[in-house]
Design a protein around this motif. Structure first.
Motif, PDB file in Angstrom:
ATOM      1  N   LEU A 179      78.447   0.545  48.669  1.00  0.00           N
ATOM      2  CA  LEU A 179      78.715  -0.895  48.697  1.00  0.00           C
ATOM      3  C   LEU A 179      77.992  -1.606  47.561  1.00  0.00           C
ATOM      4  O   LEU A 179      78.537  -2.531  46.946  1.00  0.00           O
ATOM      5  CB  LEU A 179      78.310  -1.469  50.049  1.00  0.00           C
ATOM      6  N   PHE A 180      76.777  -1.193  47.253  1.00  0.00           N
ATOM      7  CA  PHE A 180      76.035  -1.757  46.135  1.00  0.00           C
ATOM      8  C   PHE A 180      76.756  -1.489  44.815  1.00  0.00           C
ATOM      9  O   PHE A 180      76.925  -2.396  43.995  1.00  0.00           O
ATOM     10  CB  PHE A 180      74.617  -1.175  46.100  1.00  0.00           C
ATOM     11  N   LEU A 181      77.172  -0.245  44.606  1.00  0.00           N
ATOM     12  CA  LEU A 181      77.879   0.098  43.374  1.00  0.00           C
ATOM     13  C   LEU A 181      79.171  -0.704  43.236  1.00  0.00           C
ATOM     14  O   LEU A 181      79.509  -1.173  42.146  1.00  0.00           O
ATOM     15  CB  LEU A 181      78.199   1.596  43.335  1.00  0.00           C
ATOM     16  N   GLY A 182      79.893  -0.853  44.322  1.00  0.00           N
ATOM     17  CA  GLY A 182      81.134  -1.623  44.277  1.00  0.00           C
ATOM     18  C   GLY A 182      80.906  -3.085  43.960  1.00  0.00           C
ATOM     19  O   GLY A 182      81.639  -3.685  43.161  1.00  0.00           O
ATOM     20  N   LEU A 220      80.418  -6.902  37.231  1.00  0.00           N
ATOM     21  CA  LEU A 220      80.501  -6.520  35.821  1.00  0.00           C
ATOM     22  C   LEU A 220      81.920  -6.636  35.300  1.00  0.00           C
ATOM     23  O   LEU A 220      82.139  -6.939  34.122  1.00  0.00           O
ATOM     24  CB  LEU A 220      80.007  -5.084  35.630  1.00  0.00           C
ATOM     25  N   TRP A 221      82.889  -6.386  36.150  1.00  0.00           N
ATOM     26  CA  TRP A 221      84.285  -6.447  35.731  1.00  0.00           C
ATOM     27  C   TRP A 221      84.676  -7.881  35.385  1.00  0.00           C
ATOM     28  O   TRP A 221      85.447  -8.122  34.472  1.00  0.00           O
ATOM     29  CB  TRP A 221      85.152  -5.913  36.846  1.00  0.00           C
ATOM     30  N   TRP A 247      84.402   0.155  30.690  1.00  0.00           N
ATOM     31  CA  TRP A 247      84.336   1.520  31.207  1.00  0.00           C
ATOM     32  C   TRP A 247      83.184   1.684  32.187  1.00  0.00           C
ATOM     33  O   TRP A 247      83.258   2.522  33.087  1.00  0.00           O
ATOM     34  CB  TRP A 247      84.267   2.548  30.082  1.00  0.00           C
ATOM     35  N   ILE A 248      82.135   0.894  32.048  1.00  0.00           N
ATOM     36  CA  ILE A 248      81.033   0.983  33.009  1.00  0.00           C
ATOM     37  C   ILE A 248      81.477   0.440  34.356  1.00  0.00           C
ATOM     38  O   ILE A 248      81.145   1.001  35.401  1.00  0.00           O
ATOM     39  CB  ILE A 248      79.790   0.244  32.482  1.00  0.00           C
ATOM     40  N   ALA A 249      82.232  -0.647  34.355  1.00  0.00           N
ATOM     41  CA  ALA A 249      82.739  -1.191  35.614  1.00  0.00           C
ATOM     42  C   ALA A 249      83.690  -0.201  36.279  1.00  0.00           C
ATOM     43  O   ALA A 249      83.633  -0.002  37.501  1.00  0.00           O
ATOM     44  CB  ALA A 249      83.424  -2.525  35.372  1.00  0.00           C
ATOM     45  N   TRP A 250      84.562   0.430  35.503  1.00  0.00           N
ATOM     46  CA  TRP A 250      85.515   1.386  36.075  1.00  0.00           C
ATOM     47  C   TRP A 250      84.818   2.618  36.634  1.00  0.00           C
ATOM     48  O   TRP A 250      85.180   3.111  37.713  1.00  0.00           O
ATOM     49  CB  TRP A 250      86.556   1.803  35.037  1.00  0.00           C
ATOM     50  N   VAL A 256      83.281   1.668  39.912  1.00  0.00           N
ATOM     51  CA  VAL A 256      84.260   1.598  41.005  1.00  0.00           C
ATOM     52  C   VAL A 256      84.606   3.010  41.497  1.00  0.00           C
ATOM     53  O   VAL A 256      84.699   3.252  42.703  1.00  0.00           O
ATOM     54  CB  VAL A 256      85.526   0.841  40.552  1.00  0.00           C
ATOM     55  N   ALA A 257      84.774   3.950  40.576  1.00  0.00           N
ATOM     56  CA  ALA A 257      85.073   5.330  40.966  1.00  0.00           C
ATOM     57  C   ALA A 257      83.907   5.941  41.749  1.00  0.00           C
ATOM     58  O   ALA A 257      84.109   6.596  42.777  1.00  0.00           O
ATOM     59  CB  ALA A 257      85.380   6.168  39.732  1.00  0.00           C
ATOM     60  N   ALA A 258      82.690   5.703  41.274  1.00  0.00           N
ATOM     61  CA  ALA A 258      81.516   6.218  41.988  1.00  0.00           C
ATOM     62  C   ALA A 258      81.386   5.560  43.349  1.00  0.00           C
ATOM     63  O   ALA A 258      81.012   6.213  44.334  1.00  0.00           O
ATOM     64  CB  ALA A 258      80.256   5.993  41.151  1.00  0.00           C
TER      65      ALA A 258
END
Length: 117
Positions: free
Chosen positions: A19-22, A28-29, A37-40, A43-45
């Protein structure tokens, strides 16, 4: 007691990390502080990390717990590296130069006062 320790250290920790990563990736997005690419990758992680909660219902999904933790830590490491070593993002390259005699951290104005200094 063993089950509570497992839940707090395993699925609960990984779920909150996802949830934190999202949330950070969504922020960031919307901003241009770091490259897209860091935001993407965040989201994948976050998706893989949050899926680790399935370990509560399906035992073969327990492999997602260490994978999620690892991806989360790698994402934080890559984000820190870009912030430390690279001046990436449209906001950083388009930022106005700091006026002479003014500290860099106060160049943007006082937001609490409602505008530029």
């Amino acid at each position: 007691m063993h089950d509570l320790v497992y839940l707090a250290g395993g699925p609960a920790h990984v779920l909150l990390l996802g949830l934190f990563l999202g949330a950070v990736s969504a922020a960031l997005w919307r901003s241009a502080v770091l490259p897209d690419w860091i935001a993407w990758t965040g989201v994948a992680a976050a998706a893989v990390t949050t899926a680790g909660v399935f370990a509560l219902a399906w035992e073969p999904a327990t492999f997602l717990l260490p994978v999620g933790r690892g991806l989360g830590m790698l994402w934080m490491l890559e984000t820190s590296g870009v912030l430390l070593f690279g001046r990436a993002g449209d906001a950083m390259t388009a930022a106005a130069p700091v006026p002479a005699g003014r500290p860099a951290d106060r160049a943007g104005g006082d937001l609490a006062a409602g505008g530029a200094p």
